[in-house]
Design a protein around this motif. Structure first.
Motif, mmCIF file in Angstrom:
data_model
loop_
_atom_site.group_PDB
_atom_site.id
_atom_site.type_symbol
_atom_site.label_atom_id
_atom_site.label_comp_id
_atom_site.label_asym_id
_atom_site.label_seq_id
_atom_site.Cartn_x
_atom_site.Cartn_y
_atom_site.Cartn_z
ATOM 1 N N GLU A 70 40.475 99.930 -38.833
ATOM 2 C CA GLU A 70 41.090 98.998 -38.207
ATOM 3 C C GLU A 70 41.846 98.855 -36.991
ATOM 4 O O GLU A 70 41.949 97.895 -36.292
ATOM 5 C CB GLU A 70 41.797 98.031 -39.694
ATOM 6 N N ARG A 104 44.665 94.428 -37.409
ATOM 7 C CA ARG A 104 43.396 94.161 -36.171
ATOM 8 C C ARG A 104 44.089 93.004 -35.302
ATOM 9 O O ARG A 104 43.819 93.451 -34.184
ATOM 10 C CB ARG A 104 42.308 93.736 -36.739
ATOM 11 N N ALA A 121 35.041 94.506 -36.850
ATOM 12 C CA ALA A 121 35.195 93.310 -37.215
ATOM 13 C C ALA A 121 34.576 93.169 -38.459
ATOM 14 O O ALA A 121 35.091 92.400 -39.608
ATOM 15 C CB ALA A 121 34.791 92.091 -36.183
ATOM 16 N N THR A 122 33.478 93.768 -38.612
ATOM 17 C CA THR A 122 32.584 93.449 -39.870
ATOM 18 C C THR A 122 33.408 94.259 -40.793
ATOM 19 O O THR A 122 33.345 93.635 -42.159
ATOM 20 C CB THR A 122 31.345 93.871 -39.675
ATOM 21 N N SER A 160 36.617 91.998 -42.046
ATOM 22 C CA SER A 160 36.062 90.844 -42.652
ATOM 23 C C SER A 160 35.791 90.801 -44.124
ATOM 24 O O SER A 160 35.841 90.011 -44.949
ATOM 25 C CB SER A 160 35.261 89.886 -41.810
ATOM 26 N N ASN A 161 35.198 92.250 -44.360
ATOM 27 C CA ASN A 161 34.641 92.555 -45.536
ATOM 28 C C ASN A 161 35.706 93.139 -46.556
ATOM 29 O O ASN A 161 35.368 93.220 -47.563
ATOM 30 C CB ASN A 161 33.391 93.346 -45.640
ATOM 31 N N GLU A 185 43.566 92.207 -41.666
ATOM 32 C CA GLU A 185 43.364 91.182 -40.445
ATOM 33 C C GLU A 185 44.690 91.369 -39.625
ATOM 34 O O GLU A 185 44.354 91.008 -38.441
ATOM 35 C CB GLU A 185 43.407 89.762 -41.087
#
Length: 344
Positions: A104, A209, A93-94, A97-98, A206
């Protein structure tokens, strides 16, 4: 929930008897102190890939609880170092998001970051061997902390030099990711279809994921306390890899069962364990209510504790399935989780 006094409280199967001694280590110093205390030891973090006997483990159980991530970005690449006890899905997730790509498709996998090199964790066309730079570990034989480069980790399909070998205890893992808001090329056909792209294309991190999480949840592969289908170790058996002549033999035996999934695997052929299990007569939900264990109602590769099961009953079910696949197809399935104080 299981009683805290038993190891069932620390495994995703919610199975396992008592520990002789239990140590929680929240820092590397505490971990090293525990490891140097001697005696028979079992190392646990997320407990997502382990079957512990109903009798438990008579030695010392060390619970790795150190967390933390450190990222260094340079020239379009990111070196991400993660403490062994850090929850794996939080790492993914980190990264997403970055805008760091490379892991992923490994979203939603339970357990800790430190377990990923041991198993060479993989799913939906990615595996951690593709991005691991090095592993920081305690070397019991040398009584020192060492850094092992990826080339010396012996990565292969769902295995490494760390699996079934107690010499090294993983303390941290360093990954090399790409600074990109788009995924690596989508290699897995089901994921590509769900994303609406061609195999080999990329997609926003995103979206990948979210799609992987949805696919995994549909198979009971995302932990949910309210869903016994997720009380498992994920895939219980690895996909068998067989020589080409064995593949042709199995395909002939399965000729009346429709197309048999298969993939090239380094000169051999990888088969679908889930497909073999189901075609051998073990359908979703197969099991005995009296035993408290069953195949997941969502996926035939997950053996689940329905809330009142035991490790012995789970292993009996695994033996029954393994024997059935051998009888029908002549292929022996091998367990993916580590078996503690028990055997299949």
């Amino acid at each position: 929930m299981p009683e805290p006094a038993t190891l069932a409280a620390f495994t995703t199967l919610r199975l396992g008897g008592p520990a002789g001694r239990l140590i929680e280590a929240a820092t590397e110093a505490e971990t090293l102190r525990a490891l140097r205390s001697g005696g028979d030891q079992l190392i646990l973090a997320g407990g997502s890939n382990v079957v512990v006997a109903d009798e438990g483990f008579p030695g010392t159980v060390v619970l790795l609880r150190e967390r933390g991530l450190r990222a260094e970005e340079r020239d379009g690449a990111v070196r991400l170092t993660v403490a062994a006890g850090h929850p794996w899905d939080d790492v993914v997730a980190t990264a997403v998001s970055n805008g760091w790509s490379g892991i992923e498709s490994l979203s939603g996998i339970p357990g800790s970051a430190g377990a990923t090199p041991i198993q060479n964790v993989g799913a939906y066309g990615q595996e951690v061997a593709e991005t691991i730079v090095s592993v920081r570990a305690y070397d019991r034989a040398r009584d020192e902390v060492v850094t092992i480069p990826a080339a010396e980790c012996g990565f292969a399909y769902r295995t490494s030099v760390f699996k079934h070998n107690s010499r090294h205890v993983v303390l941290a893992v360093t990954f090399r990711l790409s600074a990109s808001a788009r995924s690596t090329p989508i290699a897995y056909a089901e994921l590509a279809r769900s994303l609406g792209v061609e195999q080999g294309a990329t997609a926003p991190l995103e979206e990948v994921r979210a799609t992987v999480l949805k696919l995994r949840a549909g198979k009971g592969m995302v932990l949910d306390p309210a869903d016994p289908d997720t009380y498992s170790v994920g895939s219980f058996f690895t996909n068998p890899v067989v020589p080409a002549p064995d593949f042709e033999r199995v395909r002939a035996l399965a000729a009346d069962l429709g197309p048999m999934p298969s993939w090239p695997a380094g000169g051999e052929i990888k088969l679908s364990a889930a497909w073999l299990i189901e075609r051998a007569g073990f359908t979703k939900g197969y099991g005995s209510p009296g035993r408290g264990v069953a195949l997941s109602g969502k996926h035939t590769l997950a053996l689940t504790n329905r809330g009142s099961g035991s490790a012995a009953a789970l292993l009996d079910l695994a033996r029954e399935i393994r024997a059935g696949v051998v009888e029908r197809f002549g292929v022996t399935l091998h367990p993916e989780p580590v078996l503690v104080n028990c055997a299949l």
